[in-house]
Motif scaffolding. Structure first.
Motif, PDB file in Angstrom:
ATOM      1  N   THR A   1       0.713   5.856  13.711  1.00  0.00           N
ATOM      2  CA  THR A   1      -0.043   4.786  13.042  1.00  0.00           C
ATOM      3  C   THR A   1      -0.414   3.682  14.032  1.00  0.00           C
ATOM      4  O   THR A   1      -1.491   3.091  13.929  1.00  0.00           O
ATOM      5  CB  THR A   1       0.758   4.178  11.876  1.00  0.00           C
ATOM      6  N   TRP A   2       0.467   3.397  14.992  1.00  0.00           N
ATOM      7  CA  TRP A   2       0.216   2.371  16.008  1.00  0.00           C
ATOM      8  C   TRP A   2      -0.988   2.735  16.862  1.00  0.00           C
ATOM      9  O   TRP A   2      -1.719   1.875  17.347  1.00  0.00           O
ATOM     10  CB  TRP A   2       1.466   2.199  16.862  1.00  0.00           C
ATOM     11  N   HIS A   3      -1.204   4.058  17.045  1.00  0.00           N
ATOM     12  CA  HIS A   3      -2.340   4.532  17.839  1.00  0.00           C
ATOM     13  C   HIS A   3      -3.501   4.995  16.961  1.00  0.00           C
ATOM     14  O   HIS A   3      -4.489   5.548  17.467  1.00  0.00           O
ATOM     15  CB  HIS A   3      -1.894   5.663  18.774  1.00  0.00           C
ATOM     16  N   ASN A   4      -3.360   4.797  15.651  1.00  0.00           N
ATOM     17  CA  ASN A   4      -4.409   5.143  14.693  1.00  0.00           C
ATOM     18  C   ASN A   4      -4.803   6.617  14.783  1.00  0.00           C
ATOM     19  O   ASN A   4      -5.996   6.976  14.743  1.00  0.00           O
ATOM     20  CB  ASN A   4      -5.643   4.251  14.892  1.00  0.00           C
ATOM     21  N   VAL A   5      -3.795   7.487  14.915  1.00  0.00           N
ATOM     22  CA  VAL A   5      -4.031   8.931  14.900  1.00  0.00           C
ATOM     23  C   VAL A   5      -3.211   9.538  13.758  1.00  0.00           C
ATOM     24  O   VAL A   5      -2.189   8.991  13.349  1.00  0.00           O
ATOM     25  CB  VAL A   5      -3.630   9.601  16.242  1.00  0.00           C
TER      26      VAL A   5
ATOM     27  N   GLY B   1       0.803  -1.212   0.000  1.00  0.00           N
ATOM     28  CA  GLY B   1       0.000   0.000   0.000  1.00  0.00           C
ATOM     29  C   GLY B   1       0.835   1.259   0.000  1.00  0.00           C
ATOM     30  O   GLY B   1       0.466   2.270  -0.606  1.00  0.00           O
ATOM     31  N   TYR B   2       1.966   1.205   0.674  1.00  0.00           N
ATOM     32  CA  TYR B   2       2.823   2.386   0.776  1.00  0.00           C
ATOM     33  C   TYR B   2       3.396   2.766  -0.582  1.00  0.00           C
ATOM     34  O   TYR B   2       3.556   3.941  -0.900  1.00  0.00           O
ATOM     35  CB  TYR B   2       3.960   2.126   1.769  1.00  0.00           C
ATOM     36  N   TYR B   3       3.728   1.766  -1.380  1.00  0.00           N
ATOM     37  CA  TYR B   3       4.377   2.017  -2.665  1.00  0.00           C
ATOM     38  C   TYR B   3       3.424   1.941  -3.854  1.00  0.00           C
ATOM     39  O   TYR B   3       3.850   1.755  -4.993  1.00  0.00           O
ATOM     40  CB  TYR B   3       5.524   1.017  -2.860  1.00  0.00           C
ATOM     41  N   THR B   4       2.129   2.090  -3.585  1.00  0.00           N
ATOM     42  CA  THR B   4       1.127   2.005  -4.636  1.00  0.00           C
ATOM     43  C   THR B   4       0.398   3.335  -4.808  1.00  0.00           C
ATOM     44  O   THR B   4       0.067   4.002  -3.836  1.00  0.00           O
ATOM     45  CB  THR B   4       0.099   0.894  -4.313  1.00  0.00           C
TER      46      THR B   4
ATOM     47  N   ALA C   1      -0.161  13.426   9.711  1.00  0.00           N
ATOM     48  CA  ALA C   1      -0.380  14.557   8.810  1.00  0.00           C
ATOM     49  C   ALA C   1      -1.770  14.429   8.198  1.00  0.00           C
ATOM     50  O   ALA C   1      -2.363  13.347   8.180  1.00  0.00           O
ATOM     51  CB  ALA C   1       0.679  14.580   7.712  1.00  0.00           C
ATOM     52  N   THR C   2      -2.286  15.532   7.704  1.00  0.00           N
ATOM     53  CA  THR C   2      -3.610  15.523   7.083  1.00  0.00           C
ATOM     54  C   THR C   2      -3.544  14.843   5.713  1.00  0.00           C
ATOM     55  O   THR C   2      -2.498  14.386   5.290  1.00  0.00           O
ATOM     56  CB  THR C   2      -4.131  16.965   6.912  1.00  0.00           C
ATOM     57  N   LYS C   3      -4.688  14.794   5.041  1.00  0.00           N
ATOM     58  CA  LYS C   3      -4.775  14.159   3.705  1.00  0.00           C
ATOM     59  C   LYS C   3      -4.311  12.711   3.745  1.00  0.00           C
ATOM     60  O   LYS C   3      -3.571  12.255   2.865  1.00  0.00           O
ATOM     61  CB  LYS C   3      -3.955  14.946   2.676  1.00  0.00           C
ATOM     62  N   GLY C   4      -4.744  11.991   4.797  1.00  0.00           N
ATOM     63  CA  GLY C   4      -4.351  10.588   4.888  1.00  0.00           C
ATOM     64  C   GLY C   4      -2.853  10.420   4.996  1.00  0.00           C
ATOM     65  O   GLY C   4      -2.252   9.549   4.352  1.00  0.00           O
ATOM     66  N   ASN C   5      -2.219  11.270   5.811  1.00  0.00           N
ATOM     67  CA  ASN C   5      -0.758  11.244   5.997  1.00  0.00           C
ATOM     68  C   ASN C   5      -0.004  11.483   4.690  1.00  0.00           C
ATOM     69  O   ASN C   5       1.086  10.947   4.464  1.00  0.00           O
ATOM     70  CB  ASN C   5      -0.304   9.920   6.614  1.00  0.00           C
ATOM     71  N   GLY C   6      -0.607  12.297   3.819  1.00  0.00           N
ATOM     72  CA  GLY C   6       0.071  12.657   2.573  1.00  0.00           C
ATOM     73  C   GLY C   6      -0.353  11.849   1.373  1.00  0.00           C
ATOM     74  O   GLY C   6      -0.055  12.230   0.237  1.00  0.00           O
ATOM     75  N   PHE C   7      -1.048  10.754   1.590  1.00  0.00           N
ATOM     76  CA  PHE C   7      -1.472   9.924   0.460  1.00  0.00           C
ATOM     77  C   PHE C   7      -2.521  10.648  -0.396  1.00  0.00           C
ATOM     78  O   PHE C   7      -2.706  10.308  -1.562  1.00  0.00           O
ATOM     79  CB  PHE C   7      -2.046   8.596   0.962  1.00  0.00           C
ATOM     80  N   GLY C   8      -3.202  11.633   0.207  1.00  0.00           N
ATOM     81  CA  GLY C   8      -4.261  12.332  -0.509  1.00  0.00           C
ATOM     82  C   GLY C   8      -3.815  13.536  -1.297  1.00  0.00           C
ATOM     83  O   GLY C   8      -4.639  14.229  -1.896  1.00  0.00           O
ATOM     84  N   GLY C   9      -2.527  13.830  -1.312  1.00  0.00           N
ATOM     85  CA  GLY C   9      -2.054  14.964  -2.100  1.00  0.00           C
ATOM     86  C   GLY C   9      -1.003  15.799  -1.411  1.00  0.00           C
ATOM     87  O   GLY C   9      -0.724  15.635  -0.218  1.00  0.00           O
TER      88      GLY C   9
ATOM     89  N   ASP D   1      -7.007   4.799   6.978  1.00  0.00           N
ATOM     90  CA  ASP D   1      -6.488   6.005   6.323  1.00  0.00           C
ATOM     91  C   ASP D   1      -5.438   6.696   7.188  1.00  0.00           C
ATOM     92  O   ASP D   1      -4.602   7.435   6.676  1.00  0.00           O
ATOM     93  CB  ASP D   1      -7.640   6.985   6.034  1.00  0.00           C
ATOM     94  N   LYS D   2      -5.494   6.438   8.497  1.00  0.00           N
ATOM     95  CA  LYS D   2      -4.532   7.058   9.409  1.00  0.00           C
ATOM     96  C   LYS D   2      -3.284   6.200   9.626  1.00  0.00           C
ATOM     97  O   LYS D   2      -2.289   6.680  10.163  1.00  0.00           O
ATOM     98  CB  LYS D   2      -5.210   7.317  10.766  1.00  0.00           C
ATOM     99  N   SER D   3      -3.365   4.921   9.226  1.00  0.00           N
ATOM    100  CA  SER D   3      -2.244   4.017   9.524  1.00  0.00           C
ATOM    101  C   SER D   3      -1.588   3.387   8.303  1.00  0.00           C
ATOM    102  O   SER D   3      -0.656   2.615   8.421  1.00  0.00           O
ATOM    103  CB  SER D   3      -2.730   2.882  10.444  1.00  0.00           C
ATOM    104  N   ARG D   4      -2.095   3.719   7.106  1.00  0.00           N
ATOM    105  CA  ARG D   4      -1.578   3.110   5.882  1.00  0.00           C
ATOM    106  C   ARG D   4      -0.082   3.372   5.701  1.00  0.00           C
ATOM    107  O   ARG D   4       0.643   2.574   5.125  1.00  0.00           O
ATOM    108  CB  ARG D   4      -2.363   3.677   4.688  1.00  0.00           C
TER     109      ARG D   4
END
Length: 435
Positions: free
Chosen positions: A203-207, A127-130, A210-218, A382-385
């Protein structure tokens, strides 16, 4: 006479020609592995080269992760970049933004006739590299995650149960106090403090980190690591430092050696430390999941990826890309993945290689070596991907600088985390503007 000599020459050439054979296509691979890991890279290349006759992988050590990326960019501009480049995970967003400089691994594999099945891989790894489209951007190679290492001999000395490591942060504090009372000078330490205590902690605490899904959203993502939970955790570590329960040993993996030597009793570190601990430690040790705060809803979730992946550089010939695809296909072999996982402590990137390792009895013979995988195979949110941000290398440096101010007693946890957010967001805004 001339006709006779010509005939003899042509006949000689005809006899020699079959012995020459067809030339192999060379695939240049730049990497950053040293010591025993360099030996591992060489063995992988040698194994592939012996498995077929069409291609030859040529691995070359090009310096640290920080040095290899700019060297490859310069080589690309000069028209002599390698075919394969190893890039650490914090460079992922930067590589994604390098339009034209890289070719998605998913495309390379598809063009060569191989099907990419995301379900075959450990979710948090692939998921990280996709990309959002589902296309794999780079090939997961030496993927690691954060774990909790502890010295069982020192636990016994302090009257602690060596088979029951602390599962929560309050338990870590209690264990550290007992270890100190027993004469241990370094009860707890950490390597890669930003990665372990902020990024993977989030990610371990599911918080959100960063916003936008920790950067995955843009690229408009911004840091939010000054939340009440983050402040609480860094305050707790600060209090531990003041009491001599937490001893900071430096940036990067500087804290690994004090654990190997038996000086530090507990340490959060990369799962890839396993091979070195096993080789260097003169004591019985254990590997456990990361501690968490039990009152946080959703914890524990899953840890964040570390290590590096392999990127395919642009501007190469179709035959060369075919060779790259053949090599990557070779690396996904369950047996090869399983042996690499057992040898290095890095994660097996496919579920099949994890199952193979489990069936071999390796995890039973080496307790704790399955912790890293079990932390990663959970269903991600979305918070831990993962965390995929631009200028992440610079942000990591900011994390180090500000946290060091806390350990030195020069800043409060809130002041340091506010500074990380403010300075880090300047880097993110700069990256967004440039891309």
């Amino acid at each position: 006479m001339k006709k006779s000599l010509t005939a003899i020459t042509l006949a000689a050439c005809a006899l020699v020609a079959p012995a020459i054979g067809h030339a192999q296509t060379e695939i240049q691979w730049w990497h950053s592995m040293t010591g025993g890991l360099n030996d591992w890279v060489l063995d992988l290349a040698d194994g592939f080269n012996k498995s077929q006759k069409d291609y030859k992988i040529v691995p070359t050590y090009k310096g640290t992760y920080d040095e290899t990326m700019p060297a490859a960019v310069a080589a690309f501009r000069a028209g002599n970049a390698p075919h394969i480049l190893q890039v650490f995970e914090v460079g992922t967003a930067t590589m994604m933004a390098a339009k034209g400089a890289v070719v998605p691994v998913g495309k390379v594999l598809t063009d060569a006739g191989y099907k990419f099945d995301a379900k075959a891989y450990i979710p948090a790894v692939v998921g990280y590299y996709t990309a959002p489209s589902g296309q794999m951007l780079s090939f997961p190679f030496n993927s690691s995650t954060t774990v909790f290492n502890y010295n069982k001999d020192l636990f016994k000395k302090a009257g602690l149960d060596p088979n029951k490591p602390p599962a929560t942060w309050p338990e870590v504090v209690l264990a550290a106090a007992k270890l100190k009372a027993a004469g241990v000078s370094c009860p707890f330490t950490t390597s890669w403090q930003g990665w372990t205590q902020l990024e993977s902690f989030s990610t371990w605490h599911n918080v959100e980190f960063a916003t936008k899904g920790n950067g995955f959203g843009g690229t408009s993502a911004r840091l939010v690591t000054n939340s009440p939970l983050h402040v609480r955790h860094i305050e707790n570590l600060s209090n531990m430092a003041k009491q001599g329960l937490f001893v900071y040993r430096g940036r990067g993996n500087k804290a690994d050696a004090p654990f190997y030597s038996g000086e530090c009793a507990m340490a959060t570190a990369s799962s890839s430390t396993y091979a070195s601990i096993k080789k260097n430690a003169k004591f019985d040790f254990g590997i456990a999941p990361l501690p968490y705060y039990p009152d946080v809803a959703g914890a524990p979730q899953n840890t964040v990826i570390g290590g590096a992946s392999l990127w395919v550089m642009g501007g190469k010939k179709p035959a060369e890309y075919k060779g790259v695809a053949e090599f990557f296909h070779y690396l996904t072999n369950a047996d090869i993945q399983s042996k690499s996982h057992q040898r290095t402590g890095y994660l097996p990137i496919t579920l099949a290689s994890f199952d193979l390792t489990e069936k071999s009895g390796f995890y039973k013979q080496n307790p704790g070596t399955d912790v890293a995988v079990n932390q990663m195979i959970r269903k991600t949110t979305d918070k831990s991907r993962g965390i995929r941000l631009g200028n992440f290398i610079q942000i990591r440096a900011i994390e180090d600088e500000e946290l060091e101010q806390v350990w030195a007693g020069k800043k409060t946890a809130k002041e340091a985390l506010d500074a990380i957010v403010s300075r880090g967001n300047e880097q993110l805004a700069r990256f967004q503007k440039a891309n």
